[in-house]
Design a protein around this motif. Structure first.
Motif, PDB file in Angstrom:
ATOM      1  N   HIS A   1      -6.997   7.888   6.029  1.00 56.08           N
ATOM      2  CA  HIS A   1      -8.145   8.682   5.584  1.00 56.08           C
ATOM      3  C   HIS A   1      -9.089   7.892   4.689  1.00 56.08           C
ATOM      4  O   HIS A   1      -9.746   8.448   3.821  1.00 56.08           O
ATOM      5  N   ALA A   2      -9.138   6.608   4.864  1.00 57.36           N
ATOM      6  CA  ALA A   2     -10.026   5.722   4.096  1.00 57.36           C
ATOM      7  C   ALA A   2     -10.154   4.417   4.878  1.00 57.36           C
ATOM      8  O   ALA A   2      -9.293   4.096   5.705  1.00 57.36           O
ATOM      9  N   PRO A   3     -11.200   3.642   4.615  1.00 58.65           N
ATOM     10  CA  PRO A   3     -11.309   2.367   5.327  1.00 58.65           C
ATOM     11  C   PRO A   3     -10.191   1.409   4.906  1.00 58.65           C
ATOM     12  O   PRO A   3      -9.680   1.482   3.786  1.00 58.65           O
ATOM     13  N   ARG A   4      -9.807   0.537   5.818  1.00 54.60           N
ATOM     14  CA  ARG A   4      -8.812  -0.488   5.495  1.00 54.60           C
ATOM     15  C   ARG A   4      -9.482  -1.617   4.726  1.00 54.60           C
ATOM     16  O   ARG A   4     -10.609  -2.005   5.018  1.00 54.60           O
ATOM     17  N   LEU A   5      -8.781  -2.128   3.728  1.00 56.69           N
ATOM     18  CA  LEU A   5      -9.237  -3.307   3.002  1.00 56.69           C
ATOM     19  C   LEU A   5      -8.855  -4.518   3.843  1.00 56.69           C
ATOM     20  O   LEU A   5      -7.685  -4.719   4.169  1.00 56.69           O
ATOM     21  N   LEU A   6      -9.841  -5.332   4.224  1.00 57.74           N
ATOM     22  CA  LEU A   6      -9.589  -6.479   5.094  1.00 57.74           C
ATOM     23  C   LEU A   6      -9.481  -7.789   4.328  1.00 57.74           C
ATOM     24  O   LEU A   6      -8.756  -8.684   4.744  1.00 57.74           O
ATOM     25  N   ASP A   7     -10.204  -7.910   3.201  1.00 58.82           N
ATOM     26  CA  ASP A   7     -10.153  -9.147   2.419  1.00 58.82           C
ATOM     27  C   ASP A   7     -10.767  -8.905   1.047  1.00 58.82           C
ATOM     28  O   ASP A   7     -11.612  -8.023   0.877  1.00 58.82           O
TER      29      ASP A   7
END
Length: 143
Positions: A75-81
């Motif tokens: 339910h939130a964007p994924r942290l990619l970096d």
């Protein structure tokens, strides 16, 4: 752009996640002073980048990164970096996936149950009441 250059919109590096950045569009969203942009990568994907503009927005970026890691894309964007010691976050671009129609109420309750079990970072401060606009109001009859 070569890998050491930045774009002219939001100081986005020329390369993110191992791919060259081919286009950058500023995004006017959020409540912090961080500058946000959508970055199109050469592989056809799009990511959101948040560049801190001062120490306060860098700290906000680090807190956001910690929360997003705990949520794990639920339910939130994924942290990619995270780059530059929290000065730049690279997030999953989800704009097209968050539009109405809203889910059935039971799906909302399930989402709240899932995210409600995640502990906040220790360094989050508990909110304290500093001003009560109703402090001198008459207590309603139903209380």
């Amino acid at each position: 752009m070569n890998a050491n250059e930045t774009s002219d919109a939001g100081d986005v590096p020329a390369s993110l996640l191992g791919h060259d950045v081919v286009a950058v569009r500023p995004l006017n969203r959020g409540l912090s002073t961080a500058r946000c942009a959508a970055a199109d990568l050469v592989d056809g994907s799009t990511v959101v980048v948040k560049r801190a503009t001062d120490d306060e927005s860098r700290e906000a970026n680090l807190l956001e990164a910690e929360v997003l890691l705990r949520l794990g894309g639920t339910h939130a964007p994924r942290l990619l970096d995270v780059l530059d010691d929290g000065g730049l976050l690279v997030l999953e671009h989800i704009t097209g996936e968050w539009a109405p129609p809203l889910p059935r109420p039971e799906l909302l309750w399930a989402a709240l149950d899932a995210t409600g079990t995640i502990s906040p970072p220790d360094r989050f401060r508990r909110m304290q009441r500093s001003y009560d606009p109703w402090g001198d109001a008459t207590v309603p009859w139903w209380i």
